[in-house]
Design an enzyme around this catalytic site. Structure first.
Site, PDB file in Angstrom:
ATOM      1  N   TRP A   1      33.856  41.060  40.228  1.00 41.39           N
ATOM      2  CA  TRP A   1      35.192  41.451  40.697  1.00 41.39           C
ATOM      3  C   TRP A   1      36.284  40.819  39.850  1.00 41.39           C
ATOM      4  O   TRP A   1      37.296  41.458  39.559  1.00 41.39           O
ATOM      5  CB  TRP A   1      35.375  41.119  42.181  1.00 41.39           C
TER       6      TRP A   1
ATOM      7  N   ASP B   1      42.159  36.795  45.066  1.00 38.87           N
ATOM      8  CA  ASP B   1      41.408  37.883  45.683  1.00 38.87           C
ATOM      9  C   ASP B   1      40.524  37.208  46.732  1.00 38.87           C
ATOM     10  O   ASP B   1      39.561  36.524  46.400  1.00 38.87           O
ATOM     11  CB  ASP B   1      40.564  38.590  44.620  1.00 38.87           C
TER      12      ASP B   1
ATOM     13  N   LYS C   1      35.521  43.705  54.779  1.00 37.48           N
ATOM     14  CA  LYS C   1      34.517  42.644  54.867  1.00 37.48           C
ATOM     15  C   LYS C   1      34.720  41.763  56.094  1.00 37.48           C
ATOM     16  O   LYS C   1      33.800  41.560  56.858  1.00 37.48           O
ATOM     17  CB  LYS C   1      34.539  41.808  53.594  1.00 37.48           C
TER      18      LYS C   1
HETATM   19  C1  LIG Z   1      34.745  44.231  47.841  1.00 38.65           C
HETATM   20  C2  LIG Z   1      35.567  43.459  46.893  1.00 38.65           C
HETATM   21  C3  LIG Z   1      36.523  44.063  46.067  1.00 38.65           C
HETATM   22  C4  LIG Z   1      36.728  45.559  46.038  1.00 38.65           C
HETATM   23  O1  LIG Z   1      37.391  45.962  47.156  1.00 38.65           O
HETATM   24  P1  LIG Z   1      37.858  47.484  47.329  1.00 38.65           P
HETATM   25  O2  LIG Z   1      38.590  47.397  48.611  1.00 38.65           O
HETATM   26  O3  LIG Z   1      36.614  48.304  47.376  1.00 38.65           O
HETATM   27  O4  LIG Z   1      38.716  47.823  46.178  1.00 38.65           O
HETATM   28  C5  LIG Z   1      37.283  43.265  45.248  1.00 38.65           C
HETATM   29  N1  LIG Z   1      37.123  41.931  45.227  1.00 38.65           N
HETATM   30  C6  LIG Z   1      36.209  41.320  45.988  1.00 38.65           C
HETATM   31  C7  LIG Z   1      36.061  39.834  45.921  1.00 38.65           C
HETATM   32  C8  LIG Z   1      35.403  42.060  46.848  1.00 38.65           C
HETATM   33  O5  LIG Z   1      34.498  41.436  47.611  1.00 38.65           O
END
Ligand SMILES: *Cc1c(COP(=O)(O)O)cnc(C)c1O
Length: 360
Positions: free
Chosen positions: A100, A171, A195
Site C-alpha cells: 500500500w 494511511d 476494515k
Molecule cells: C485496504 C487498504 C488500502 C486500500 O483501500 P481502498 O479503500 O480499497 O482504496 C490502502 N491502504 C491500506 C493500508 C489498506 O489496508
C-alpha cells in the site's frame, strides 16, 4: 457450522450492529423509509452524519482544530488527493513499508508538480519490519507519509515518528480505532472504512485545519477545503455506509472505547502469536518488534502444506484465511469486530493440523 471471517477487508462487522441495521432496514425512526431512501439533506440524515462525526471525535479524542471528512474513493483516492492538495510545487516524503505504501508513492509520483522522496524502506527484507528513519529530514517538505499498519505484510508502527515541523500523514486504513496513537501526532489521518469502521465506499479523513489547501484543486470532489466547507455534503455522500459507521462507533464506545477495544485486540493477537511461537510447524515472517495486532500472517514454509491447511481450514468454517497472493501462506485479520472465540478455535485447529502433519 460457525463461520469465522478472517477477511482483510471488507471485513467482519459487529453482529449487534447488523441486527440494529436489520431492525431499522424498512422503517428508520418511524419515517416509513429506509436510511437508504432518505435525502442526504434531510434532518434525519443530518443527525446521522453529525452523530457519526461527534462519536468519532470522542473515540479518537480528535482536537477541535481538525476537520473530520466522510469521503468516497477509498484510501486509494487519498494517495492522489494528498499530494494534489498539500504538495504541489513541494517535496513529499514517504516511507516504503509494503504494497500500500508503494501504491501511495507511485500515485504521488504521477503528479508532475510534486517531488517525491522515499526516505526509508523495508523492501530489502520483503517488508517484514518497520525501518528506522534518518535522523534529520528536509524541514521544507510538505509532509511525511507513513502506513501505520501494513495490511498485507502484517507490520505496524509501535511509535509514530516525529520529524520536526514536517506533518506526518498516515494511511490508517487497517488499524484505525485499534491503537493508542494520538491524533495530534499527525497532520492527516485517512482510512478506508471497510476494515475497522463499516462498509466499503466510505473513506474517513481527519485533517488539521492549517493543512487545508489554500488554492482550489482542479477537481472539486478532490478538494479538501471545499469538502470541509460543505461538511462532506458537497455531493451525495455514501449515506448508508455513514449510518453503519455511526452504529459501529456506538458499538466501539460500548466496548470501552478505543482503549477497551485495543486491549481486546491485543489479547486476541497474543493468543495467535503465542500459538505460532510454540509451534514447530508455523512461523511468523515478521520481525518481533514490528508485528501488527490486526493482520497476522503465518506460514509453514512449505507451499503445499500451506495449501492443505487453507483447504482444511475452509472446511471448518475459517473463511478468508488465505494469505495475500504477494505473500502466500495464511493471514488472520483480527479487526475490532472479530470475536476472541474465533482466535481460540483457529489456535485449536492449528494444533490439530500440526499433530496430523508431522509436527512434534
Ligand atoms: C485496504 C487498504 C488500502 C486500500 O483501500 P481502498 O479503500 O480499497 O482504496 C490502502 N491502504 C491500506 C493500508 C489498506 O489496508
Amino acid at each position: 457450522m460457525t463461520i469465522y471471517n478472517f477477511s482483510a477487508g471488507p471485513a467482519v462487522l459487529p453482529k449487534t450492529v447488523l441486527e440494529i441495521a436489520q431492525s431499522e432496514m424498512l422503517d428508520y425512526k418511524n419515517s416509513g423509509m429506509s436510511v437508504m431512501e432518505l435525502s442526504h439533506r434531510s434532518s434525519l440524515f443530518e443527525d446521522i452524519i453529525q452523530q457519526a462525526e461527534a462519536l468519532l471525535r470522542e473515540l479518537m479524542a480528535i482536537p477541535d482544530n481538525y476537520k473530520v471528512l466522510f469521503l468516497q474513493g477509498g484510501a486509494s483516492l487519498q494517495f492522489t488527493m494528498l499530494p494534489l492538495n498539500l504538495a504541489q510545487g513541494k517535496k513529499a516524503l514517504y516511507v516504503n513499508t509494503g504494497s500500500w505504501s508503494k501504491k501511495a508513492i507511485s500515485a504521488a509520483k504521477a503528479i508532475e508538480t510534486v517531488e517525491v522522496e522515499v526516505i526509508a524502506s523495508s523492501e530489502d527484507k520483503n517488508f517484514t519490519y518497520i525501518p528506522e528513519l534518518p535522523e534529520t529530514v528536509d524541514q521544507e517538505a510538505a509532509y511525511l507519509h507513513i502506513t501505520t499498519n501494513n495490511t498485507i505484510e502484517g507490520t505496524a508502527y509501535g511509535k509514530i515518528p516525529k520529524v520536526g515541523k514536517v506533518p506526518v500523514i498516515a494511511d490508517m486504513s487497517s488499524n484505525i480505532l485499534a491503537n493508542d496513537y494520538h491524533v495530534e501526532d499527525f497532520g492527516v489521518i485517512y482510512a478506508g472504512a471497510q476494515k475497522n469502521i463499516g462498509p466499503a465506499g466510505l473513506t474517513v479523513v481527519i485533517i488539521r485545519e492549517d493543512l487545508l489547501n489554500q488554492e482550489a484543486v482542479f477537481a472539486p470532489m478532490m478538494d479538501y477545503a471545499l469538502q470541509a466547507k460543505n461538511n462532506s455534503l458537497y455531493n451525495t455522500p455514501p449515506t448508508y455506509a455513514i449510518y453503519i459507521a455511526k452504529l459501529v462507533f456506538e458499538w466501539v464506545k460500548e466496548q470501552g472505547g478505543v482503549a477497551g477495544i485495543t486491549a481486546k485486540d491485543q489479547q486476541k493477537a497474543q493468543l495467535l502469536y503465542d500459538a505460532i511461537e510454540k509451534s514447530n510447524l508455523f512461523t511468523s515472517p515478521v520481525a518481533k518488534d514490528s508485528r501488527s495486532i490486526t493482520n497476522i500472517p503465518f506460514v509453514t514454509g512449505d507451499d503445499e502444506l500451506d495449501k492443505a491447511f487453507n483447504k482444511a481450514a475452509l472446511e471448518q468454517g475459517f473463511e478468508n484465511l488465505k494469505g495475500h497472493r504477494s505473500v502466500g501462506g495464511m493471514r488472520a485479520s483480527l479487526y475490532n469486530a472479530f470475536p476472541v472465540e474465533g482466535v481460540e478455535a483457529l489456535v485449536a485447529f492449528m494444533e490439530t493440523f500440526e499433530k496430523e502433519n508431522g509436527g512434534k
